[in-house]
Design an enzyme around this catalytic site. Sequence first.
Site, PDB file in Angstrom:
ATOM      1  N   ASP A 222       0.888  -1.166   0.000  1.00  2.33           N
ATOM      2  CA  ASP A 222       0.000   0.000   0.000  1.00  2.33           C
ATOM      3  C   ASP A 222       0.923   1.211   0.000  1.00  2.33           C
ATOM      4  OD1 ASP A 222      -1.607   2.168   0.585  1.00  2.33           O
ATOM      5  OD2 ASP A 222      -2.339   1.410   2.511  1.00  2.33           O
TER       6      ASP A 222
ATOM      7  N   GLU B 137      -7.123   0.730  -4.336  1.00  2.00           N
ATOM      8  CA  GLU B 137      -7.104   0.594  -2.876  1.00  2.00           C
ATOM      9  C   GLU B 137      -8.428   0.063  -2.311  1.00  2.00           C
ATOM     10  OE1 GLU B 137      -5.767   4.513  -1.893  1.00  2.00           O
ATOM     11  OE2 GLU B 137      -3.774   4.086  -2.697  1.00  2.00           O
TER      12      GLU B 137
ATOM     13  N   ASP C 262     -12.860   5.069   2.186  1.00  3.66           N
ATOM     14  CA  ASP C 262     -11.435   5.172   2.514  1.00  3.66           C
ATOM     15  C   ASP C 262     -11.042   6.635   2.711  1.00  3.66           C
ATOM     16  OD1 ASP C 262      -8.687   5.205   2.683  1.00  3.66           O
ATOM     17  OD2 ASP C 262      -8.351   3.843   1.004  1.00  3.66           O
TER      18      ASP C 262
HETATM   19  P1  ADP Z   1      -2.944   7.431   3.354  1.00  2.06           P
HETATM   20  O1  ADP Z   1      -3.788   6.335   2.825  1.00  2.06           O
HETATM   21  O2  ADP Z   1      -3.263   8.767   2.749  1.00  2.06           O
HETATM   22  O3  ADP Z   1      -1.484   7.152   3.318  1.00  2.06           O
HETATM   23  P2  ADP Z   1      -3.679   6.636   6.073  1.00  2.06           P
HETATM   24  O4  ADP Z   1      -4.866   5.806   5.821  1.00  2.06           O
HETATM   25  O5  ADP Z   1      -2.450   5.964   6.547  1.00  2.06           O
HETATM   26  O6  ADP Z   1      -3.333   7.616   4.872  1.00  2.06           O
HETATM   27  O7  ADP Z   1      -4.107   7.744   7.131  1.00  2.06           O
HETATM   28  C1  ADP Z   1      -3.231   8.714   7.563  1.00  2.06           C
HETATM   29  C2  ADP Z   1      -4.045   9.789   8.219  1.00  2.06           C
HETATM   30  O8  ADP Z   1      -4.749   9.230   9.312  1.00  2.06           O
HETATM   31  C3  ADP Z   1      -3.186  10.905   8.761  1.00  2.06           C
HETATM   32  O9  ADP Z   1      -3.757  12.151   8.389  1.00  2.06           O
HETATM   33  C4  ADP Z   1      -3.267  10.705  10.255  1.00  2.06           C
HETATM   34  O10 ADP Z   1      -3.163  11.923  10.964  1.00  2.06           O
HETATM   35  C5  ADP Z   1      -4.650  10.101  10.398  1.00  2.06           C
HETATM   36  N1  ADP Z   1      -4.807   9.334  11.635  1.00  2.06           N
HETATM   37  C6  ADP Z   1      -4.087   8.286  12.057  1.00  2.06           C
HETATM   38  N2  ADP Z   1      -4.492   7.871  13.257  1.00  2.06           N
HETATM   39  C7  ADP Z   1      -5.517   8.693  13.606  1.00  2.06           C
HETATM   40  C8  ADP Z   1      -6.372   8.795  14.763  1.00  2.06           C
HETATM   41  N3  ADP Z   1      -6.226   7.987  15.805  1.00  2.06           N
HETATM   42  N4  ADP Z   1      -7.316   9.771  14.772  1.00  2.06           N
HETATM   43  C9  ADP Z   1      -7.449  10.613  13.717  1.00  2.06           C
HETATM   44  N5  ADP Z   1      -6.685  10.571  12.632  1.00  2.06           N
HETATM   45  C10 ADP Z   1      -5.725   9.623  12.572  1.00  2.06           C
HETATM   46 MG    MG Z   2      -4.490   4.754   2.016  1.00  2.00          MG
END
Ligand code: ADP
Ligand code: MG
Length: 545
Positions: free
Chosen positions: A8, A144, A167
């Site tokens: 991912d 995704e 998502d």
């Molecule tokens: P991407 O798919 O864009 O790489 P992710 O699914 O890994 O992103 O999500 C990352 C986002 O999730 C970040 O903006 C992070 O701040 C947010 N995030 C992670 N944990 C939490 C939480 N406990 N509460 C709110 N937001 C969160």
């Molecule tokens: Mg993602």
Amino acid sequence: MAKIIGIDLGTTTSLVSYLKNGKPEIIPNKLGKRLTDSVVGIDKYGSIIVGEEAKRILNGTKIEEIKRFMGTNKIVKLENKEYSPEEISAEILKKLKEDAEDFLGEEVDEAVITVPAMFNSIQKAATIKAGEVAGLKVERIISEPTAAAMAYGIDNMEKYQKILVYDFGGGTFDVSILELDDGILDVIATSGDNYLGGKDIDEILIKNIPVKIEDDIEKVKLKLEVEEAKKRLSTLMGTDIIVPELNIDYELKREEFEELVSPLVNKTIDFIDKALSSAKLKREDIDVVLLVGGTTRIPLVQETLKNIFGSKVKKFADPQEAVALGAGVQAGIKSSEISSEDGLIITDICNYSLGVASIGEYQGIIMPDTFSVIIPKNSNLPCTKSATYYTATDNQTSVNVKVYQGENKLAYENLFLSEFEVEEIPKNKAGAESIEITFGYNINDILTVEAKILSTGISKSIKIELNSKNKGNQEKKGSTYKNSSYYSEYKIIMEMAEDKMSKLSGKDKVKVSSILEKMKEMLVSENKEELDKLDSTLTDLLFEV
Ligand code: ADP
Ligand code: MG
């Protein structure tokens, strides 16, 4: 045999998985963490670093969210060296590959990589290229939400169901509707916004804190603190944001936080309705709603969805791992560890219409450059479709086939992909000779276009493998404005204007369209000041007309 891994490659965070005894498992990185920040930087010794250490760099020598620029000509700088988005993504992939090899104790040279549902062919091709630069053969690109549904489906395969994948990540929001029938997983609609995610929530919170930021270092410190505070608010009812260097000691209650972010959450619901309407479904028709992405940890997000879909809302053990787990399942199918006969089979859809320029009707006028769609948006892949065209003039002996991707009625307003000339058409009356054009589109985004003169059987075909040459064309045709990091801010007003255009005429129409064109240009050059001006002019104008 070398292992295939599932990746991912996220805007904010990336994960790797592999199949162990028929089940996907996340591979931790060398720090022991299951998530690797998608950040590339240079340390003080001049070496490239990837992940958490890079995210914590305070001065400018790091690159975040490179995924936003995949498929564009953007050049980024680390120290004095220039990199393309593919090269930066390749650094992230290299790190993931190394960590996986370290953990598995064997060489890894193949991968399944996921991309957002709304990625176009150029963005997917850039992702494949990044894999190659990192020394990974990209076996397959999957979307995704499809991957997330696979991660869910593997335990619940017997039942027929319609799955909505919600998502909400750090940089993008995607909603997809999938059908799971007898182990066959089929995407029936997608919608979303490449520029809506947790980062936008962080920005809103930063703007809400009454402080003047002097430099980049302060900004980074504040950003890191605000993001942590936001995460704490997913479990606490209130928290303090404390940055002593900036004299910040700010209390943020869950209630105020929810007020600030609810407009963004509501936006995501609009996208759900868009996806439902393009699938010709009602909210009640959905059987399962899967929450994916870090931002779905926010209680307000979960509550909003539960208010609409009730107990159909399902959470993964970790919403940030779902996509990678699905990529691992797909990697397992590729390496034949899971047989596709007793495993899941996925079909993909084409997110954009593909077709050629031809003579046709546009707003009641016959024009030479209308867009004639051959493979409509949302067609299942792989897919082959044909259409027949006729000579337009007497004794016409050749025809230029121009291939485009997009949804605009005028061919040149779409993304130009390629063109070729078909010659040796027998001399004849206009309309007497016919040319059959066949488009074949496979799951890895290779488009074959064949043109056949039906009277002689002579045919000519091209394969469109999207590469840097196509990206140049994208730039020229002005379609890159949607890749601008500012696009989401102006998207609503621009779409309203586009909708309204068909109902306007005369001066009003000219005014609206000229402002729209100007905005598209400014989006490409990322001129925010000018964009703000145009935005307010356009808002006023739309209100008047
Ligand atoms: P991407 O798919 O864009 O790489 P992710 O699914 O890994 O992103 O999500 C990352 C986002 O999730 C970040 O903006 C992070 O701040 C947010 N995030 C992670 N944990 C939490 C939480 N406990 N509460 C709110 N937001 C969160
Ligand atoms: Mg993602």
